[in-house]
Each structure stands twice: as C-alpha cells, then as structure tokens.
Design a protein around this motif. Structure first.
Motif, short mmCIF file in Angstrom:
data_model
loop_
_atom_site.label_atom_id
_atom_site.label_comp_id
_atom_site.label_asym_id
_atom_site.label_seq_id
_atom_site.Cartn_x
_atom_site.Cartn_y
_atom_site.Cartn_z
N ASP A 1 -36.62 -8.74 -23.71
CA ASP A 1 -36.30 -7.31 -23.67
C ASP A 1 -34.83 -7.09 -24.01
O ASP A 1 -34.04 -8.02 -24.02
CB ASP A 1 -36.56 -6.78 -22.25
N PHE A 2 -34.48 -5.83 -24.28
CA PHE A 2 -33.09 -5.41 -24.44
C PHE A 2 -32.80 -4.38 -23.37
O PHE A 2 -33.72 -3.83 -22.75
CB PHE A 2 -32.82 -4.83 -25.84
N HIS A 3 -31.52 -4.09 -23.15
CA HIS A 3 -31.13 -3.07 -22.18
C HIS A 3 -29.78 -2.50 -22.58
O HIS A 3 -28.95 -3.20 -23.17
CB HIS A 3 -31.07 -3.66 -20.77
N TRP A 4 -29.56 -1.22 -22.27
CA TRP A 4 -28.33 -0.50 -22.63
C TRP A 4 -27.69 0.13 -21.40
O TRP A 4 -28.39 0.57 -20.48
CB TRP A 4 -28.66 0.62 -23.62
N TYR A 5 -26.37 0.21 -21.42
CA TYR A 5 -25.55 0.87 -20.40
C TYR A 5 -24.70 1.93 -21.09
O TYR A 5 -24.38 1.80 -22.26
CB TYR A 5 -24.60 -0.13 -19.72
N ARG A 6 -24.27 2.95 -20.34
CA ARG A 6 -23.35 3.94 -20.90
C ARG A 6 -22.16 4.15 -19.98
O ARG A 6 -22.28 4.07 -18.75
CB ARG A 6 -24.05 5.26 -21.21
N LEU A 7 -21.04 4.40 -20.59
CA LEU A 7 -19.78 4.64 -19.87
C LEU A 7 -19.64 6.12 -19.57
O LEU A 7 -19.78 6.96 -20.46
CB LEU A 7 -18.61 4.16 -20.74
N GLY A 8 -19.34 6.43 -18.33
CA GLY A 8 -19.12 7.81 -17.93
C GLY A 8 -17.66 8.19 -18.07
O GLY A 8 -16.79 7.32 -18.20
N PHE A 9 -17.37 9.48 -18.01
CA PHE A 9 -15.98 9.91 -18.16
C PHE A 9 -15.12 9.46 -16.98
O PHE A 9 -13.90 9.52 -17.05
CB PHE A 9 -15.87 11.42 -18.40
N ASP A 10 -15.74 8.99 -15.89
CA ASP A 10 -14.98 8.47 -14.74
C ASP A 10 -14.62 7.00 -14.89
O ASP A 10 -14.03 6.40 -14.00
CB ASP A 10 -15.78 8.68 -13.45
N GLY A 11 -15.00 6.38 -16.03
CA GLY A 11 -14.68 4.98 -16.28
C GLY A 11 -15.68 4.00 -15.70
O GLY A 11 -15.50 2.79 -15.82
N MET A 12 -16.74 4.50 -15.09
CA MET A 12 -17.78 3.64 -14.52
C MET A 12 -19.01 3.69 -15.43
O MET A 12 -19.18 4.62 -16.22
CB MET A 12 -18.14 4.08 -13.11
N TRP A 13 -19.86 2.69 -15.28
CA TRP A 13 -21.05 2.54 -16.13
C TRP A 13 -22.31 2.90 -15.36
O TRP A 13 -22.38 2.73 -14.15
CB TRP A 13 -21.14 1.11 -16.64
N SER A 14 -23.34 3.34 -16.08
CA SER A 14 -24.64 3.61 -15.50
C SER A 14 -25.70 3.19 -16.51
O SER A 14 -25.40 2.89 -17.67
CB SER A 14 -24.78 5.09 -15.12
N HIS A 15 -26.95 3.16 -16.07
CA HIS A 15 -28.05 2.73 -16.94
C HIS A 15 -29.37 3.27 -16.39
O HIS A 15 -29.43 3.77 -15.27
CB HIS A 15 -28.08 1.20 -17.08
N LYS A 16 -30.40 3.14 -17.21
CA LYS A 16 -31.73 3.61 -16.83
C LYS A 16 -32.74 2.55 -17.24
O LYS A 16 -33.14 2.48 -18.39
CB LYS A 16 -32.05 4.94 -17.52
N PRO A 17 -33.14 1.70 -16.30
CA PRO A 17 -34.11 0.65 -16.65
C PRO A 17 -35.50 1.22 -16.96
O PRO A 17 -36.20 1.70 -16.07
CB PRO A 17 -34.15 -0.23 -15.39
#
Length: 161
Positions: A96-112
């Motif tokens: 599988d592959f997976h992606w994360y995104r950077l928020g404007f607060d400098g922290m990362w989030s994702h949606k499995p």
C-alpha cells in the motif's frame, strides 16, 4: 485559482469533522484525497487522473504517478511556492501507499483509507515529522511534494481522481 493551506483541529471540531462525517465523505475519500485536500468521492489513486497510474507499490512508481497528476517534488527543508501545501508519501512495499499533509500550524495529519482524519501516528503521538513518526507497515519514506490545496476543506485544486 488561489492555493492555500488547510487547517486541522481534531475529529470533533470543524474542519476535521468535514472528513470524519461517518458517511460518504469519510468512506469514499482516502489519504490521497485528504493530503491534496480534494474531495472526489472516488478513493483517488496517484496517476489515475493523468492516465498514468502507478504500476507497483514502490516509492518510485507511486512518486511518478503523483508527478503525472501534477504534484511537484520537494524536500523536507524547502517551502512550497505560492502558498501550496506540503504533503509526504510513504509506502508499505508491495502492499500500500499512504500520504500525510502539513497544516498551517506546522504539524502533520493524515487519513488512513476510509477511516477518520487524525493528527496522531500509530503510537498516538502528534505528528511533527512524517519521517520519524510511527507509520506502522509504511516503512519506506518516499519524499515530499507540493500541491495546490485550499483553506476550505475538500476544495483543493490538485487534478486527482
């Protein structure tokens, strides 16, 4: 078209609740949708929009497919131009592959997959760096990209499907 960086709060507060609706948005949009902040309701796949889908579940193949969709490779230290958002790709080789995104607060989030968007890793820790976060089976870190997102949830401008 103007790019912007989407905010993240948590599963119970807007805007994360947009992705965590327990229905059509949550179940029909995956990590690629979430990272690009683009609701398609098609469980988007790298390269599908461009007609150049990945041929194997490797960093190289998924990376090329994402580039075909118009995502621009970047580095950990580089900023994205024109208020584009930084996203990160990881792969569980052959699985599988997976992606994360950077928020404007400098922290990362994702949606499995069809699950809820979250800002914690597999150990329950906030994600300050997707390279060092507990990613479970996603052992290969494949790099960073810039994408034309939007500050409105689901309104990203990336050409994905």
């Amino acid at each position: 078209m103007s790019c912007g960086i989407p905010p993240y709060k948590d599963a119970y507060h807007f805007p994360a609740v947009f992705w965590n609706d327990g229905g059509q948005i949550q179940f029909n949009n995956n990590c690629y949708n979430y990272a690009n902040n683009k609701r398609t309701d098609s469980f988007a796949q790298p390269g599908r929009y461009a007609g150049a889908m990945y041929s194997s579940l490797t960093c190289s193949s998924v990376h090329q497919a994402a580039e075909a969709d118009g995502l621009k490779p970047s580095s950990a230290s580089a900023g994205c131009p024109c208020t584009k958002d930084k996203i990160a790709l990881v792969v569980a080789p052959g699985i599988d592959f997976h992606w994360y995104r950077l928020g404007f607060d400098g922290m990362w989030s994702h949606k499995p997959g069809g699950t809820q968007a979250t800002n914690v890793d597999n150990s329950g820790n906030l994600i300050s760096n997707p390279e060092t976060a507990n990613r479970g089976i996603y052992t290969d870190f494949c790099g960073y990209f810039c994408t034309c997102s939007d500050s409105g949830q689901g309104q990203g401008h990336a050409q994905i499907n």
